[in-house]
Design a protein around this motif. Structure first.
Motif, PDB file in Angstrom:
ATOM      1  N   HIS A 120      49.897 -13.294  69.139  1.00  0.00           N
ATOM      2  CA  HIS A 120      50.498 -12.070  69.594  1.00  0.00           C
ATOM      3  C   HIS A 120      49.595 -10.877  69.703  1.00  0.00           C
ATOM      4  CE1 HIS A 120      54.952 -13.184  69.168  1.00  0.00           C
ATOM      5  NE2 HIS A 120      54.246 -13.909  68.232  1.00  0.00           N
ATOM      6  N   SER A 121      49.973  -9.797  70.366  1.00  0.00           N
ATOM      7  CA  SER A 121      49.607  -8.678  70.717  1.00  0.00           C
ATOM      8  C   SER A 121      50.610  -7.719  70.766  1.00  0.00           C
ATOM      9  CB  SER A 121      48.581  -8.586  71.868  1.00  0.00           C
ATOM     10  OG  SER A 121      47.744  -9.624  71.825  1.00  0.00           O
TER      11      SER A 121
ATOM     12  N   GLU B 204      51.815 -10.024  76.356  1.00  0.00           N
ATOM     13  CA  GLU B 204      50.526  -9.881  75.347  1.00  0.00           C
ATOM     14  C   GLU B 204      49.620 -11.051  75.838  1.00  0.00           C
ATOM     15  OE1 GLU B 204      52.578 -10.898  71.586  1.00  0.00           O
ATOM     16  OE2 GLU B 204      54.098  -9.229  72.097  1.00  0.00           O
TER      17      GLU B 204
ATOM     18  N   HIS C 266      55.901 -13.467  73.664  1.00  0.00           N
ATOM     19  CA  HIS C 266      56.252 -12.357  74.270  1.00  0.00           C
ATOM     20  C   HIS C 266      55.429 -12.279  75.841  1.00  0.00           C
ATOM     21  CE1 HIS C 266      57.528 -10.971  70.162  1.00  0.00           C
ATOM     22  NE2 HIS C 266      58.520 -10.972  70.724  1.00  0.00           N
TER      23      HIS C 266
ATOM     24  N   ARG D 176      58.186  -8.261  78.191  1.00  0.00           N
ATOM     25  CA  ARG D 176      58.273  -9.030  76.893  1.00  0.00           C
ATOM     26  C   ARG D 176      59.300 -10.021  76.766  1.00  0.00           C
ATOM     27  NH1 ARG D 176      56.863  -7.359  71.771  1.00  0.00           N
ATOM     28  NH2 ARG D 176      58.677  -7.565  69.913  1.00  0.00           N
TER      29      ARG D 176
HETATM   30 ZN    ZN Z   1      54.575 -10.472  70.283  1.00  0.00          ZN
END
Ligand code: ZN
Length: 336
Positions: free
Chosen positions: A149-150, A66, A63, A105
Motif C-alpha cells: 500500500h501507499s 497506490e 487500492h 482508490r
Molecule cells: Zn491502500
C-alpha cells in the motif's frame, strides 16, 4: 453459510498454479455491461513455480491509486526467472484491477473498497467477488503474503514496511522478521483504525505471515519510493526462502503506534496549512496544522494539535480538508 461456501467463484485463472516455470495470464471475471454483453475483467497474474518451497502471494493496488506496489510487481513479473525461485511466487500487481485502471482508490464499478470487502461473496458485487477469490482460492495457497500500500491521492506517508501486533506471537515474529528484511527506511508495528473487512485480517486469521507497506502517497510514486519497493520486495522474498540471493541490508528506524492518540482528525473543513512535515518530531499538544475557513475572509484558523509526542509518519495530502479527515499520524520511535 454452508451454501455460500459451496458456491464456486466466478473468477477463472488462465494460468495453472501448479505448472513449473513462469506463467503469465489473467484472473478472468465475467462482467456483463453496456459496451460488452459478454465482457470480462482481466486481472493480470504471474505464477512462478520451481521445486519445493513456500508460496509467496504478492499484491499491489488493493487500492487503485497506490503505485509503488504495482511498479515493483510488474517489474518482478517482467524479469523473474524460474531458476531464481525456490517454491512458488504468485504475483497480482493490481488486485482491484478496475480501480487501478481508473486511477481511483475504490472500484468505479461498485465503489467497492477492496480492503473493506473481505471475506467477500462469490455472488456479490465485482469487488466482493475479487475479495472472495483471494479469500478462498489464493490465500489458502500462500505461506507468506505481501500486500503493498501507499497513501493514494489523499494521504502521504514516510516510506515504511509494517506488520501487526498479533495474539499468536510466533506468527507475529515471523511477520516482523520479514519487515526487518524488507528494509524500508521506517518499520512499523501497525495499529489499524478500521480492521473489519481488511485483507490483512483475512490473511492473519488464516495463520499466514502477513506483511504490508505504506511507501509514499499523493497518487504517484517517486524514483526513491519505487526503489524502496523493488529492493524491499527482493529482500523479503530472499528472507522468506522463496528466492535465491543475498539480502541487501538497509538501515531502518522502528516506529510503534501504541494507541488511537497516534491519529489526529479534522473537526473542521477548509484550507489546511501544515505546521510540521513528514519526518518532523513533534511534542504532545504541539500545533501540527491550522485550517482556515474559506467561506469568508477575516476568520481565524482552527489549530490542530498532536495528541502525542513522536514522529509525523503520515499526513493528509490535498490542500483542502473536510471534517473527519485524518490530518496527521504520529508514531513513536522505538528500538526494535
Ligand atoms: Zn491502500
Amino acid at each position: 453459510m454452508l451454501q455460500m461456501q459451496l458456491t464456486p467463484s466466478p473468477i477463472a485463472a488462465t494460468v495453472d498454479f501448479a505448472a513449473p516455470g513462469v506463467r503469465h495470464g489473467f484472473l478472468r471475471l465475467p462482467y456483463s455491461r453496456d459496451d460488452a454483453a459478454w465482457g470480462s475483467i482481466m486481472t493480470p497474474i504471474t505464477v512462478v513455480n520451481n521445486g519445493e518451497g513456500p508460496t509467496a502471494l504478492l499484491s499491489g493496488a488493493n487500492h487503485g491509486d497506490e503505485y509503488e506496489g504495482p511498479i515493483a510487481l510488474f517489474d518482478l513479473a517482467a524479469r523473474v526467472r524460474a531458476e531464481d525461485v525456490t517454491g512458488r511466487i504468485i504475483i497480482v500487481p493490481a488486485m482491484n484491477y478496475p480501480a487501478f485502471a481508473a486511477g481511483t482508490r475504490t472500484s468505479p464499478i461498485d465503489r467497492g473498497n477492496l480492503n473493506r470487502s473481505f471475506p467477500g461473496r462469490p455472488d456479490g458485487t465485482v469487488t466482493q467477488k475479487i475479495a472472495d477469490y483471494f479469500q478462498r482460492v489464493l490465500l489458502p495457497m500462500a505461506d507468506v503474503v505481501l500486500d503493498f500500500h501507499s497513501g493514494g491521492k489523499t494521504l502521504d506517508f514516510l516510506p515504511y514496511c509494517a506488520a501487526h501486533v498479533l495474539p499468536d506471537k510466533r506468527q507475529q515474529a515471523a511477520a516482523f522478521d520479514l519487515v526487518r528484511a524488507f528494509g524500508a527506511p521506517w518499520s512499523v508495528k501497525m495499529l489499524e483504525i478500521d480492521a473489519v473487512g481488511m485483507y490483512d485480517t483475512a490473511a492473519e486469521e488464516m495463520g499466514k505471515t502477513f506483511v504490508t507497506t505504506e511507501l509514499g502517497g499523493g497518487g504517484t510514486a517517486t524514483a526513491r519510493s519505487a526503489g524502496i519497493a523493488k529492493r524491499g520486495l527482493t529482500n523479503l522474498l530472499i528472507a522468506a526462502g522463496v528466492m535465491r540471493g543475498e539480502i541487501a541490508p538497509q538501515p531502518t528506524q522502528w516506529l510503534d503506534m501504541p494507541d488511537e492518540d497516534c491519529f489526529t482528525f479534522a473537526e473542521d473543513g477548509g484550507l489546511i496549512e501544515f505546521l510540521a512535515d513528514l519526518g518532523d518530531r513533534v511534542d504532545h499538544g504541539q500545533p501540527v496544522a491550522r485550517i482556515f475557513p474559506v467561506t469568508r475572509t477575516g476568520l481565524a484558523p482552527v489549530v490542530v494539535h498532536a495528541r502525542r509526542a513522536g514522529l509525523m509518519m503520515a499526513r493528509h495530502f490535498p490542500g483542502i480538508v473536510k471534517p473527519g479527515d485524518c490530518v496527521a499520524v504520529i508514531g513513536v520511535e522505538v528500538d526494535e
